[in-house]
Design a protein around this motif. Sequence first.
Motif, PDB file in Angstrom:
ATOM      1  N   GLU A  34       0.833  -1.200   0.000  1.00 15.99           N
ATOM      2  CA  GLU A  34       0.000   0.000   0.000  1.00 15.99           C
ATOM      3  C   GLU A  34       0.872   1.257   0.000  1.00 15.99           C
ATOM      4  N   LYS A  35       1.898   1.258   0.829  1.00 20.19           N
ATOM      5  CA  LYS A  35       2.796   2.419   0.921  1.00 20.19           C
ATOM      6  C   LYS A  35       3.460   2.711  -0.424  1.00 20.19           C
ATOM      7  N   SER A  36       3.955   1.674  -1.096  1.00 18.76           N
ATOM      8  CA  SER A  36       4.601   1.859  -2.398  1.00 18.76           C
ATOM      9  C   SER A  36       3.621   2.374  -3.444  1.00 18.76           C
ATOM     10  N   LEU A  37       2.408   1.864  -3.416  1.00 17.20           N
ATOM     11  CA  LEU A  37       1.394   2.292  -4.381  1.00 17.20           C
ATOM     12  C   LEU A  37       0.985   3.745  -4.137  1.00 17.20           C
ATOM     13  N   ILE A  38       0.866   4.135  -2.900  1.00 16.85           N
ATOM     14  CA  ILE A  38       0.555   5.533  -2.577  1.00 16.85           C
ATOM     15  C   ILE A  38       1.695   6.438  -3.035  1.00 16.85           C
ATOM     16  N   GLN A  39       2.937   6.020  -2.786  1.00 26.14           N
ATOM     17  CA  GLN A  39       4.090   6.816  -3.224  1.00 26.14           C
ATOM     18  C   GLN A  39       4.125   6.954  -4.750  1.00 26.14           C
ATOM     19  N   ALA A  40       3.835   5.860  -5.459  1.00 27.06           N
ATOM     20  CA  ALA A  40       3.812   5.901  -6.924  1.00 27.06           C
ATOM     21  C   ALA A  40       2.702   6.826  -7.418  1.00 27.06           C
ATOM     22  N   THR A  41       1.571   6.818  -6.731  1.00 26.29           N
ATOM     23  CA  THR A  41       0.453   7.690  -7.092  1.00 26.29           C
ATOM     24  C   THR A  41       0.832   9.151  -6.876  1.00 26.29           C
ATOM     25  N   ASN A  42       1.466   9.442  -5.759  1.00 28.51           N
ATOM     26  CA  ASN A  42       1.906  10.814  -5.481  1.00 28.51           C
ATOM     27  C   ASN A  42       2.939  11.280  -6.503  1.00 28.51           C
ATOM     28  N   GLY A  62      -6.047  10.949   1.002  1.00 23.85           N
ATOM     29  CA  GLY A  62      -5.711  10.416   2.317  1.00 23.85           C
ATOM     30  C   GLY A  62      -6.885   9.725   2.976  1.00 23.85           C
ATOM     31  N   ARG A  63      -6.700   9.425   4.228  1.00 17.95           N
ATOM     32  CA  ARG A  63      -7.747   8.794   5.030  1.00 17.95           C
ATOM     33  C   ARG A  63      -8.480   9.862   5.827  1.00 17.95           C
ATOM     34  N   SER A  64      -9.707   9.586   6.151  1.00 19.75           N
ATOM     35  CA  SER A  64     -10.440  10.511   7.018  1.00 19.75           C
ATOM     36  C   SER A  64      -9.933  10.329   8.448  1.00 19.75           C
ATOM     37  N   TYR A  70     -10.376   2.440   6.299  1.00 14.13           N
ATOM     38  CA  TYR A  70      -9.335   1.535   5.816  1.00 14.13           C
ATOM     39  C   TYR A  70      -8.851   1.921   4.434  1.00 14.13           C
ATOM     40  N   TRP A  71      -9.501   2.898   3.818  1.00 12.40           N
ATOM     41  CA  TRP A  71      -9.223   3.258   2.441  1.00 12.40           C
ATOM     42  C   TRP A  71      -8.453   4.566   2.369  1.00 12.40           C
ATOM     43  N   TYR A  72      -7.412   4.577   1.564  1.00 11.33           N
ATOM     44  CA  TYR A  72      -6.668   5.796   1.279  1.00 11.33           C
ATOM     45  C   TYR A  72      -7.288   6.367   0.012  1.00 11.33           C
ATOM     46  N   HIS A  73      -8.042   7.441   0.148  1.00  9.99           N
ATOM     47  CA  HIS A  73      -8.788   8.023  -0.966  1.00  9.99           C
ATOM     48  C   HIS A  73      -7.869   8.889  -1.819  1.00  9.99           C
ATOM     49  N   VAL A  74      -8.017   8.751  -3.146  1.00  7.20           N
ATOM     50  CA  VAL A  74      -7.217   9.515  -4.102  1.00  7.20           C
ATOM     51  C   VAL A  74      -8.174  10.075  -5.154  1.00  7.20           C
ATOM     52  N   TYR A  75      -8.005  11.360  -5.459  1.00  9.98           N
ATOM     53  CA  TYR A  75      -8.884  12.041  -6.408  1.00  9.98           C
ATOM     54  C   TYR A  75      -8.087  12.495  -7.632  1.00  9.98           C
ATOM     55  N   PHE A  76      -8.735  12.427  -8.777  1.00 14.18           N
ATOM     56  CA  PHE A  76      -8.128  12.847 -10.036  1.00 14.18           C
ATOM     57  C   PHE A  76      -9.095  13.756 -10.774  1.00 14.18           C
ATOM     58  N   TYR A  77      -8.544  14.504 -11.725  1.00 12.61           N
ATOM     59  CA  TYR A  77      -9.352  15.408 -12.532  1.00 12.61           C
ATOM     60  C   TYR A  77      -8.926  15.276 -13.994  1.00 12.61           C
ATOM     61  N   TYR A  78      -9.905  15.124 -14.874  1.00  7.42           N
ATOM     62  CA  TYR A  78      -9.653  15.145 -16.315  1.00  7.42           C
ATOM     63  C   TYR A  78     -10.035  16.537 -16.810  1.00  7.42           C
ATOM     64  N   PRO A  79      -9.048  17.413 -17.062  1.00 13.37           N
ATOM     65  CA  PRO A  79      -9.385  18.792 -17.451  1.00 13.37           C
ATOM     66  C   PRO A  79     -10.146  18.880 -18.780  1.00 13.37           C
ATOM     67  N   LYS A  80      -9.757  18.091 -19.757  1.00 13.76           N
ATOM     68  CA  LYS A  80     -10.414  18.157 -21.073  1.00 13.76           C
ATOM     69  C   LYS A  80     -11.898  17.786 -20.967  1.00 13.76           C
ATOM     70  N   GLU A  81     -12.198  16.766 -20.186  1.00 15.70           N
ATOM     71  CA  GLU A  81     -13.576  16.297 -20.019  1.00 15.70           C
ATOM     72  C   GLU A  81     -14.307  17.004 -18.880  1.00 15.70           C
ATOM     73  N   ASP A  82     -13.555  17.748 -18.075  1.00 11.84           N
ATOM     74  CA  ASP A  82     -14.086  18.420 -16.881  1.00 11.84           C
ATOM     75  C   ASP A  82     -14.785  17.400 -15.979  1.00 11.84           C
ATOM     76  N   GLN A  83     -14.021  16.365 -15.599  1.00  8.76           N
ATOM     77  CA  GLN A  83     -14.557  15.302 -14.758  1.00  8.76           C
ATOM     78  C   GLN A  83     -13.646  15.045 -13.569  1.00  8.76           C
ATOM     79  N   LEU A  84     -14.272  14.796 -12.433  1.00 10.27           N
ATOM     80  CA  LEU A  84     -13.561  14.369 -11.226  1.00 10.27           C
ATOM     81  C   LEU A  84     -13.700  12.857 -11.107  1.00 10.27           C
TER      82      LEU A  84
END
Length: 145
Positions: A34-42, A62-64, A70-84
């Motif tokens: 999990e730690k490695s995957l979070i680091q790769a995502t960052n 992050g986590r609440s 138990y979940w590390y939440h990660v958010y992304f944005y597609y600027p062209k599509e204007d989607q979260l």
Amino acid sequence: MTVSILMFTFYKIAGKFAPGSYPYAERYEIKASEKSLIQATNKFKAKHPDIVPADSIGLVDGRSASPDDYWYHVYFYYPKEDQLLTTWIRASDKTHSTFAFTAVSQGTGLGKWRLINKDLDSNENRLQKHQFEQRILKEITKNLE
């Protein structure tokens, strides 16, 4: 023919009562802690700041504060599509993690989330998962190599 109609109806009704947290999420098992995957995502987000939601939206990775999160939440944005996009990472064991794609929202207004594998028609669902796999997941897993 009647049996197939009954099975389809059962499938649709059963889907309305999916158990557990995030029952419709599209899950990907990744060979990484999990730690490695979070680091790769960052690392991926630092390299691609255009896919990071604006601070003004208020979506923070992050986590609440809840001890049951138990979940590390990660958010992304597609600027062209204007989607979260909302996703999460969770350890499966010491060497594997689950990366899940849970929902997409048109625009940056919160409260418009549509669940993957539930709220989208089959074509849009397939398109969203393919885009996520190609534009985000594939690139993040490159950072693990």
